[in-house]
Scaffold this motif. Structure first.
Motif, PDB file in Angstrom:
ATOM      1  N   ALA A 171      45.169  38.256  37.229  1.00  0.00           N
ATOM      2  CA  ALA A 171      44.385  38.484  36.016  1.00  0.00           C
ATOM      3  C   ALA A 171      44.154  37.159  35.311  1.00  0.00           C
ATOM      4  CB  ALA A 171      45.106  39.459  35.095  1.00  0.00           C
ATOM      5  N   ILE A 172      42.947  37.006  34.753  1.00  0.00           N
ATOM      6  CA  ILE A 172      42.588  35.815  33.998  1.00  0.00           C
ATOM      7  C   ILE A 172      41.660  36.252  32.873  1.00  0.00           C
ATOM      8  CG2 ILE A 172      40.880  35.351  35.826  1.00  0.00           C
ATOM      9  CD1 ILE A 172      40.778  32.477  34.958  1.00  0.00           C
ATOM     10  N   SER A 173      42.101  36.058  31.650  1.00  0.00           N
ATOM     11  CA  SER A 173      41.292  36.416  30.474  1.00  0.00           C
ATOM     12  C   SER A 173      40.840  37.867  30.502  1.00  0.00           C
ATOM     13  CB  SER A 173      40.076  35.482  30.365  1.00  0.00           C
ATOM     14  OG  SER A 173      40.491  34.148  30.212  1.00  0.00           O
ATOM     15  N   GLY A 174      41.674  38.743  31.040  1.00  0.00           N
ATOM     16  CA  GLY A 174      41.383  40.175  30.982  1.00  0.00           C
ATOM     17  C   GLY A 174      40.679  40.733  32.194  1.00  0.00           C
ATOM     18  N   VAL A 181      34.081  24.032  30.574  1.00  0.00           N
ATOM     19  CA  VAL A 181      33.867  22.912  31.495  1.00  0.00           C
ATOM     20  C   VAL A 181      34.949  21.864  31.249  1.00  0.00           C
ATOM     21  CG1 VAL A 181      31.378  23.330  31.615  1.00  0.00           C
ATOM     22  CG2 VAL A 181      32.277  21.741  29.895  1.00  0.00           C
ATOM     23  N   MET A 182      34.956  20.852  32.113  1.00  0.00           N
ATOM     24  CA  MET A 182      35.936  19.768  32.037  1.00  0.00           C
ATOM     25  C   MET A 182      37.357  20.353  32.033  1.00  0.00           C
ATOM     26  SD  MET A 182      33.657  17.653  32.378  1.00  0.00           S
ATOM     27  CE  MET A 182      31.910  17.440  32.085  1.00  0.00           C
ATOM     28  N   GLU A 183      38.204  19.994  31.092  1.00  0.00           N
ATOM     29  CA  GLU A 183      39.579  20.522  31.135  1.00  0.00           C
ATOM     30  C   GLU A 183      39.659  22.004  30.794  1.00  0.00           C
ATOM     31  OE1 GLU A 183      39.119  19.047  26.937  1.00  0.00           O
ATOM     32  OE2 GLU A 183      38.436  18.451  28.919  1.00  0.00           O
ATOM     33  N   GLU A 184      38.571  22.593  30.282  1.00  0.00           N
ATOM     34  CA  GLU A 184      38.523  24.024  30.011  1.00  0.00           C
ATOM     35  C   GLU A 184      38.142  24.832  31.257  1.00  0.00           C
ATOM     36  OE1 GLU A 184      39.290  25.516  27.163  1.00  0.00           O
ATOM     37  OE2 GLU A 184      39.618  23.696  25.990  1.00  0.00           O
ATOM     38  N   PHE A 185      37.751  24.150  32.327  1.00  0.00           N
ATOM     39  CA  PHE A 185      37.328  24.829  33.553  1.00  0.00           C
ATOM     40  C   PHE A 185      38.515  25.466  34.260  1.00  0.00           C
ATOM     41  CE2 PHE A 185      37.048  24.470  38.217  1.00  0.00           C
ATOM     42  CZ  PHE A 185      35.975  25.312  38.468  1.00  0.00           C
ATOM     43  N   ARG A 186      38.318  26.694  34.722  1.00  0.00           N
ATOM     44  CA  ARG A 186      39.295  27.378  35.571  1.00  0.00           C
ATOM     45  C   ARG A 186      38.539  28.026  36.719  1.00  0.00           C
ATOM     46  NH1 ARG A 186      43.370  31.099  32.235  1.00  0.00           N
ATOM     47  NH2 ARG A 186      44.440  31.026  34.242  1.00  0.00           N
ATOM     48  N   LEU A 198      36.325  39.573  40.452  1.00  0.00           N
ATOM     49  CA  LEU A 198      36.269  40.845  41.160  1.00  0.00           C
ATOM     50  C   LEU A 198      36.063  42.042  40.236  1.00  0.00           C
ATOM     51  CD1 LEU A 198      39.232  40.146  43.593  1.00  0.00           C
ATOM     52  CD2 LEU A 198      36.806  40.319  44.235  1.00  0.00           C
ATOM     53  N   THR A 199      36.369  41.890  38.949  1.00  0.00           N
ATOM     54  CA  THR A 199      36.213  42.996  38.000  1.00  0.00           C
ATOM     55  C   THR A 199      35.688  42.455  36.673  1.00  0.00           C
ATOM     56  OG1 THR A 199      38.364  42.895  36.867  1.00  0.00           O
ATOM     57  CG2 THR A 199      38.290  44.073  38.988  1.00  0.00           C
ATOM     58  N   GLY A 200      35.210  43.370  35.846  1.00  0.00           N
ATOM     59  CA  GLY A 200      34.978  43.040  34.456  1.00  0.00           C
ATOM     60  C   GLY A 200      36.294  43.062  33.694  1.00  0.00           C
ATOM     61  N   ARG A 201      36.212  42.884  32.386  1.00  0.00           N
ATOM     62  CA  ARG A 201      37.419  42.916  31.568  1.00  0.00           C
ATOM     63  C   ARG A 201      38.011  44.318  31.576  1.00  0.00           C
ATOM     64  NH1 ARG A 201      37.966  38.151  28.973  1.00  0.00           N
ATOM     65  NH2 ARG A 201      36.047  36.933  28.679  1.00  0.00           N
ATOM     66  N   LEU A 202      39.321  44.371  31.728  1.00  0.00           N
ATOM     67  CA  LEU A 202      40.025  45.639  31.836  1.00  0.00           C
ATOM     68  C   LEU A 202      41.028  45.778  30.707  1.00  0.00           C
ATOM     69  CD1 LEU A 202      40.786  45.463  35.665  1.00  0.00           C
ATOM     70  CD2 LEU A 202      39.103  46.967  34.578  1.00  0.00           C
ATOM     71  N   GLU A 203      41.160  46.985  30.224  1.00  0.00           N
ATOM     72  CA  GLU A 203      42.227  47.257  29.261  1.00  0.00           C
ATOM     73  C   GLU A 203      43.566  47.038  29.951  1.00  0.00           C
ATOM     74  OE1 GLU A 203      41.546  51.204  27.924  1.00  0.00           O
ATOM     75  OE2 GLU A 203      39.649  50.718  26.924  1.00  0.00           O
ATOM     76  N   VAL A 204      44.544  46.612  29.169  1.00  0.00           N
ATOM     77  CA  VAL A 204      45.834  46.219  29.735  1.00  0.00           C
ATOM     78  C   VAL A 204      46.441  47.315  30.601  1.00  0.00           C
ATOM     79  CG1 VAL A 204      48.201  45.577  29.161  1.00  0.00           C
ATOM     80  CG2 VAL A 204      46.310  44.609  27.846  1.00  0.00           C
ATOM     81  N   GLU A 205      46.347  48.548  30.153  1.00  0.00           N
ATOM     82  CA  GLU A 205      46.983  49.641  30.888  1.00  0.00           C
ATOM     83  C   GLU A 205      46.314  49.932  32.231  1.00  0.00           C
ATOM     84  OE1 GLU A 205      44.325  51.444  27.629  1.00  0.00           O
ATOM     85  OE2 GLU A 205      45.782  49.803  27.832  1.00  0.00           O
TER      86      GLU A 205
END
Length: 232
Positions: free
Chosen positions: A104-107, A167-172, A177-184
């Motif tokens: 998971a990355i940013s939801g 971008v730059m150091e903010e790039f990951r 594979l998915t949109g944002r998902l609720e935690v559960e």
């Protein structure tokens, strides 16, 4: 409204690669052929709304962004951009090799590097700089759509300078594979995706090419229109 067509510089693993087939199946869309694909049975079993779960990344095709989608600057042409891609790829540089994992990355859930790779960060930074002459300036609507009030000061600066905040150091590096998902919801979906990914037995991924994708209009999905191997 954003100008069209739009272009993006991506990493995509190649039309015949197992990784590309893995991503295309989960998104239900092959960006190389433009074909709709049936979703894997496991995805539908874990989430009956998988079409909605995967809707956001489906628009872009399975990829990792190096230079974010952009309309062409005045006077620039697609042929010139393709020539620039060939020239960029022809410059000798360290070719990144990552250990790919699903997390998971940013939801949302994506294929990401298990640890930071300096050569990968450099490739992305070079892409942002070298192709910026082809980017039309952000419109006020484009900028507002990025919700600058929710960005850090540095991200807002990058948005205004480069047309994209991450971008730059903010790039990951991430292949979504998915949109944002609720935690559960994340746990079961993440487990299913990890199990499918494990079947690829992909212990190392060489980021050995760049691809040019095009979106013809606001309703269209991005399609691959060119691919260039990176010189070593």
């Amino acid at each position: 409204m954003t100008g069209f067509p739009r272009y993006a510089i991506y990493f995509a693993a190649g039309a015949d690669s197992a990784l590309s087939r893995f991503g295309a199946a989960l998104l239900g869309y092959d960006a190389y052929t433009g074909d709709e694909l049936p979703f894997p049975r496991e995805a539908l079993q874990i989430a009956s709304d998988w079409r909605e779960v995967s809707a956001d990344p489906r628009k872009y095709g399975f990829h990792a962004t190096l230079k974010a989608p952009m309309a062409l600057a005045s006077g620039k042409t697609e042929a010139e951009l393709m020539a620039a891609c060939a020239a960029f790829a022809g410059k000798a540089r360290p070719v990144p090799v990552i250990r790919p994992v699903v997390d998971a990355i940013s939801g949302f859930i994506a294929v990401i590097p298990a640890e930071p790779i300096e050569a990968l960060q450099q490739l992305a930074a070079d892409s942002v700089r070298d192709f910026d002459a082809f980017r039309a300036p952000l419109t006020a609507e484009d900028r507002a759509r990025r919700k600058p009030e929710k960005l850090s000061e540095r991200q807002r600066d990058y948005l205004d300078r480069w047309g994209y905040p991450y971008v730059m150091e903010e790039f990951r590096f991430h292949m979504t594979l998915t949109g944002r998902l609720e935690v559960e919801r994340r746990g079961p979906i993440l487990q299913m995706l990890r199990e499918r990914f494990a079947g690829l037995q992909l212990d190392a991924l060489t980021v050995d090419r760049i691809a040019l994708f095009r979106q013809d209009d606001a309703r269209a999905r991005f399609r691959s229109i060119g691919e260039w191997a990176l010189a070593r």
